[in-house]
Design an enzyme around this catalytic site. Structure first.
Site, PDB file in Angstrom:
ATOM      1  N   GLU A 423       0.822  -1.228   0.000  1.00  0.00           N
ATOM      2  CA  GLU A 423       0.000   0.000   0.000  1.00  0.00           C
ATOM      3  C   GLU A 423       0.846   1.263   0.000  1.00  0.00           C
ATOM      4  O   GLU A 423       0.505   2.262  -0.641  1.00  0.00           O
ATOM      5  CB  GLU A 423      -0.951   0.003   1.205  1.00  0.00           C
ATOM      6  CG  GLU A 423      -2.150  -0.931   1.082  1.00  0.00           C
ATOM      7  CD  GLU A 423      -1.823  -2.395   1.296  1.00  0.00           C
ATOM      8  OE1 GLU A 423      -0.668  -2.706   1.658  1.00  0.00           O
ATOM      9  OE2 GLU A 423      -2.713  -3.245   1.103  1.00  0.00           O
ATOM     10  N   HIS A 492     -11.611  -6.445   8.178  1.00  0.00           N
ATOM     11  CA  HIS A 492     -12.327  -6.173   6.923  1.00  0.00           C
ATOM     12  C   HIS A 492     -13.612  -5.398   7.214  1.00  0.00           C
ATOM     13  O   HIS A 492     -14.595  -5.525   6.505  1.00  0.00           O
ATOM     14  CB  HIS A 492     -12.668  -7.467   6.179  1.00  0.00           C
ATOM     15  CG  HIS A 492     -11.466  -8.190   5.667  1.00  0.00           C
ATOM     16  ND1 HIS A 492     -10.755  -9.061   6.440  1.00  0.00           N
ATOM     17  CD2 HIS A 492     -10.825  -8.136   4.474  1.00  0.00           C
ATOM     18  CE1 HIS A 492      -9.738  -9.542   5.752  1.00  0.00           C
ATOM     19  NE2 HIS A 492      -9.754  -8.994   4.555  1.00  0.00           N
TER      20      HIS A 492
END
Ligand SMILES: Cc1ncc(C[n+]2csc(CCOP(=O)(O)OP(=O)(O)O)c2C)c(N)n1
Length: 691
Positions: A423, A492
Site C-alpha cells: 500500500e 475487513h
C-alpha cells in the site's frame, strides 16, 4: 575502488605515500577550469555549513543539518544529470547536490533563514528540506524513505510519456532499512524504471552504526533484485563517483533499468545541530574520517596534476568566506513570510470552473459499485492523464469488488494496472506521478490495510502543496472500500473516517447513494487537491442505495450536504451506512408522530455546517450517527462546531451514536453488539425528542 570495476587502478608514487591521494583519470571529461569550479562549489558548500552553524549560535535560525564530507559524492551525482530535464528527490544532506542543481549561496541562506522568497518552501519547512521547481527538484518532506517511492512514480511517468528523463533519489544508508526503500527498488527494478538510487553511506544514522541496520553493506543487501545494477564507490573520490553516476544515468536513459549507487562517504559534522557525535564516536574514528576529507583530496589531486596552485587554493578559501558572508547579508535583508499567509496553499487556489448538478439524474437505476465503475470509465475517457492502479484492479478480476472492471481492457495496461501488494508503494508512487501532471486515481483494497501508506498520506500527499508554497501538488484520488456489517471481523470492517478528517490539506468524501457516489467521484477526479474517497463495501450492491444514474457531466460539489428527508422534531446528521439507518428510524418514528429530518453530509471535509444549522433552526435537536467508533469519531467535531455556532438554536444536548470503542468481532452475535443498529438510533432519537 568501485565494486563493479574489475581492474584495480595503478597507484601513482604519491598514492604510495598518501593512501587517499587521487589520480585524475585519463578519460575524465572535465576541463581544468571545470574541475576548479567543482572544487570551488564543494568549498562553498562546506563554508556555508560552517556559517549556518555560527548563525545558529546567534539565534538567527533554529536548525541545521549539514553535508560536510558528502560534497564530492553529491556534486558528482549532480554533474551526471541534467537539471530541469531530469528529476531529483534529494535528501536533507544534499547541499552540494543542490548547488549543482543551480541553487547559489544566497538561495541556501534564504532557505536557512526561512525568508519569504525561499524557493524551497517559502520558509514553511525546516532548513535543508529542498525543492526547486525550475530544476525539477521535487519538494522533500522529513520522513526518511518516502522519497524513494515518489521517485519511482516520477520515473514510471517518464516511461509512460516515452521520455529519456532519469530520476535521482538519495538518502543515507540508515534509511535503506525502511520498507519504502525496498518497495521502491522492487518496483523500479521489476518495471525497469530509470531511477538512480543514491545511498550516501556515512556509516551512521544519527548515532546508530550501519552494523545495526543491515546484515552487511547496502551494496550486498540489494543483490537479487532483477534488472538492478549496483555500484559501490569511494564517495570521497569525485572522479570514481562521477564515473559511477555517469554509468548509472546512461543505463537508465537507455531504458535498461535502475542502479543503486552506494557512495562510501564521511560525516564530518554531527548528525544535525541537535546532535553531539563525540558521545558515540571515538576521537580516532573522527580523525580517520577527516583524513578522507573529499575537499582536501580534490585539492591535492588538482595541485598534483598542475591544474591548481596552493596560492590559488588559499585565495579560493578566502573567496568562499566572503561569498558566504555576502550571501548571509543579502538573505538577512529579505523579509520573513507575512503572518497573513500562514494558511495559504493548504488547498489549491485555482478556480476550477466546474459546473455542478446541471440537471436531474435520469439514467438507468444503478448500484453504488456500478456507478463508481461508470464514473471511472467516463473520467478516464475524458482525461488521458488519469491512471488507475491498485491491487487486483486489472481485468479479468477488475477489482475485488469489480469497481475497476473493464478499465484495463478498454484503456490498456499503461493506464490501468495491478500494483505490487504494498500500500505504501501505491500512494508513494501516485505522488511521484501527480507532481509531473498525471492524475492517479488509486485503489486501496481495504481501508483496514491503508495504514502502511499512512506516512505518505499524512506527511506527503496532504502537505505537498503547502510545504512547497504551491510549487508542487499531489491531487490524487484514493478510493478506499471501508465499513462493516459484512461479518468482516477486525480487519475487513474498519471505519477510518475519523483518522483522515484530522489531516489538513485532504478532502474526505463518503457517499451513501449511487448517484452521489458517481457525482462526487467525478468531481474528485477533476479536483486540484488530494481526495480520500471512502466507499462502504457493504452498500456497494444494496438496492436501497441504488439510484437513477447521473450523466457524464453530472458533478456534485464538495461541502454540500443532502437533506434526505425533511422533518421538524429532530435532525439526524449521518453519512455512509448510517444514512439508511437514520431514514429507517425516521420511518419508524413517523408512525409515532415524530418528524425527523435526515441530513447526509456526503463530504466530511469540507463540512457543510450551514446545512446542519439551518436544520436545527427548525428542529432544535441534533443526533449525529456514524459507524466509526465513538471516541475521536468525526461526530465529535460536528457536535463541537454546532455547539459553538448553534447553541441558541438547541433545546437539548447534542447526542452521538457510533460503534462501541472496540474492535469488530466476526461472530454475528458479537458484531451486532459493537456496530450501531437501527434500534440504537431509534432509541436515541426517541430519548432526544422526549427531552
Ligand atoms: C521515518 C523517520 N523516522 C525517523 C526520523 C528521524 N531521523 C531523521 S534523520 C535520521 C537518520 C537517518 O540516517 P541515514 O539514512 O543514515 O542518513 P544520514 O543522516 O546519516 O545522512 C533519523 C532517524 C525521520 N526523519 N523519519
Amino acid at each position: 575502488m568501485p565494486k563493479s570495476t574489475p581492474s584495480p587502478a595503478k597507484n601513482t608514487p604519491s598514492e604510495a605515500k598518501n593512501p587517499f591521494a587521487m589520480t585524475i583519470p585519463k578519460n575524465n571529461p572535465f576541463s581544468p577550469t571545470e574541475l576548479r569550479a567543482i572544487l570551488r562549489t564543494m568549498m562553498t558548500a562546506r563554508r556555508l555549513d560552517q556559517k549556518m552553524l555560527a548563525l545558529l549560535k546567534q539565534g538567527k535560525s533554529f536548525f541545521h543539518i549539514g553535508g560536510s564530507g558528502h560534497e564530492a559524492a553529491q556534486i558528482a551525482a549532480a554533474k551526471a544529470v541534467v537539471p530541469g530535464k531530469d528529476w531529483s528527490y534529494p535528501y536533507y544532506r544534499d547541499l552540494s547536490y543542490m548547488m549543482g542543481m543551480g541553487m547559489d549561496a544566497v538561495g541556501i541562506m534564504t532557505n536557512f533563514l526561512a525568508r519569504a522568497d525561499d524557493v524551497n518552501s517559502g520558509g514553511r519547512q525546516m532548513p535543508q528540506h529542498y525543492g526547486m521547481k525550475s530544476a525539477r527538484v521535487v519538494s522533500q518532506s522529513s520522513p526518511t524513505g518516502t522519497q524513494y517511492l515518489q521517485a519511482v512514480g516520477t520515473a514510471k511517468g517518464a516511461k509512460l510519456e516515452g521520455t529519456d528523463e532519469v530520476v535521482y533519489v538519495s538518502s543515507g544508508e540508515g534509511t535503506t532499512s525502511q520498507g519504502d526503500f525496498h518497495e521502491a527498488v522492487n518496483w523500479a527494478s521489476r518495471a525497469k524504471l530509470p531511477v538512480i538510487f543514491c545511498v550516501q553511506d556515512n556509516k551512521y544514522a544519527i548515532s546508530v552504526h550501519l552494523s545495526q541496520q543491515t546484515g552487511g553493506s547496502v551494496y550486498d543487501m540489494v543483490a537479487g533484485y532483477v534488472n538492478l545494477d549496483r555500484i559501490e564507490v569511494d564517495g570521497t573520490n569525485f572522479f570514481e563517483t562521477y564515473e559511477a553516476f555517469r554509468k548509472a544515468v546512461a543505463r537508465a536513459r537507455r531504458g535498461d533499468g535502475p542502479t543503486v549507487v552506494v557512495t562510501d562517504v564521511v560525516r564530518l559534522l554531527a548528525h544535525s545541530s541537535s546532535d553531539d557525535q563525540t558521545k558515540y564516536r571515538s576521537k580516532e574514528e573522527l580523525e580517520r574520517d577527516r583524513q578522507r576529507d573529499p575537499i582536501i583530496r580534490m585539492k591535492d589531486a588538482l595541485i598534483a596534476a598542475g591544474m591548481l596552485t596552493q596560492e590559488e587554493f588559499e585565495q579560493m578559501e578566502k573567496d568562499v568566506v566572503d561569498e558566504a558572508n555576502d550571501a548571509t547579508d543579502i538573505a538577512e535583508a529579505k523579509p520573513l513570510p507575512d503572518p497573513s499567509t500562514a494558511l495559504q496553499y493548504l488547498f489549491s487556489p485555482k478556480e476550477l470552473g466546474l459546473r455542478y448538478e446541471h440537471n436531474t439524474p435520469a439514467g438507468n437505476k444503478a448500484v453504488i459499485v456500478d456507478a463508481i465503475n461508470h464514473a471511472l470509465h467516463e473520467e478516464m475517457e475524458r482525461n488521458e492523464k488519469m491512471i488507475v492502479y491498485g491491487q487486483d484492479v486489472q481485468d479479468g478480476k477488475g477489482g475485488v469488488f469489480t469497481a475497476t472492471k473493464g478499465l484495463s481492457t478498454k484503456f490498456g495496461l499503461s493506464r490501468c494496472f495491478n500494483s505490487p501488494l504494498a500500500e505504501s508503494s501505491i500512494i508513494g508512487t501516485a505522488v511521484g506521478l501527480a507532481v509531473r501532471g498525471f492524475k492517479p486515481v488509486v485503489e486501496i483494497q481495504f481501508g483496514d490495510y491503508i495504514w502502511t501508506a499512512m506516512m505518505h498520506i499524512r506527511n506527503e500527499v496532504s502537505s505537498m502543496r503547502y510545504r512547497s508554497n504551491n510549487d508542487f501538488s499531489a491531487p490524487i484520488v484514493m478510493r478506499v472500500p471501508v465499513g462493516g456489517y459484512i461479518h468482516g471481523a477486525l480487519c475487513h470492517s474498519q471505519n477510518i473516517d475519523g483518522y483522515f478528517t484530522h489531516i489538513p490539506g485532504l478532502y474526505v468524501v463518503y457517499p451513501s447513494t449511487a448517484g452521489d457516489a458517481k457525482g462526487l467521484l467525478k468531481t474528485a477526479c477533476r479536483m486540484d487537491d488530494p481526495v480520500m474517497f471512502l466507499e462502504h463495501k457493504g452498500m456497494y450492491r444494496q438496492g436501497y442505495a441504488a439510484s437513477l444514474e447521473p450523466d457524464e457531466e453530472y458533478l456534485i460539489p464538495f461541502g454540500k450536504a443532502s437533506v434526505r428527508r425533511e422533518g421538524s422534531d429532530l435532525t439526524i446528521v449521518a453519512w455512509g451506512a448510517m444514512v439508511q439507518k437514520s431514514l429507517e428510524t425516521a420511518r419508524v418514528l413517523d408512525k409515532e408522530g415524530i418528524s425527523i429530518e435526515v441530513i447526509d453530509l456526503r463530504t466530511l471535509v469540507p463540512l457543510d455546517t450551514e446545512a446542519v444549522l439551518q436544520s436545527i433552526a427548525k428542529t432544535s435537536k441534533l443526533l449525529i450517527a456514524h459507524e466509526d467508533n465513538l471516541t475521536g469519531g468525526f461526530g465529535g467535531e460536528v457536535a463541537a462546531r454546532i455547539a459553538a455556532e448553534g447553541f441558541e438554536l438547541l433545546d437539548a444536548p447534542i447526542r452521538r451514536i457510533g460503534a462501541k470503542d472496540c474492535h469488530i468481532p466476526y461472530a454475528w452475535t458479537l458484531e451486532s453488539e459493537i456496530l450501531p443498529q437501527d434500534k440504537d438510533i431509534i432509541q436515541a432519537a426517541r430519548d432526544l425528542v422526549a427531552y
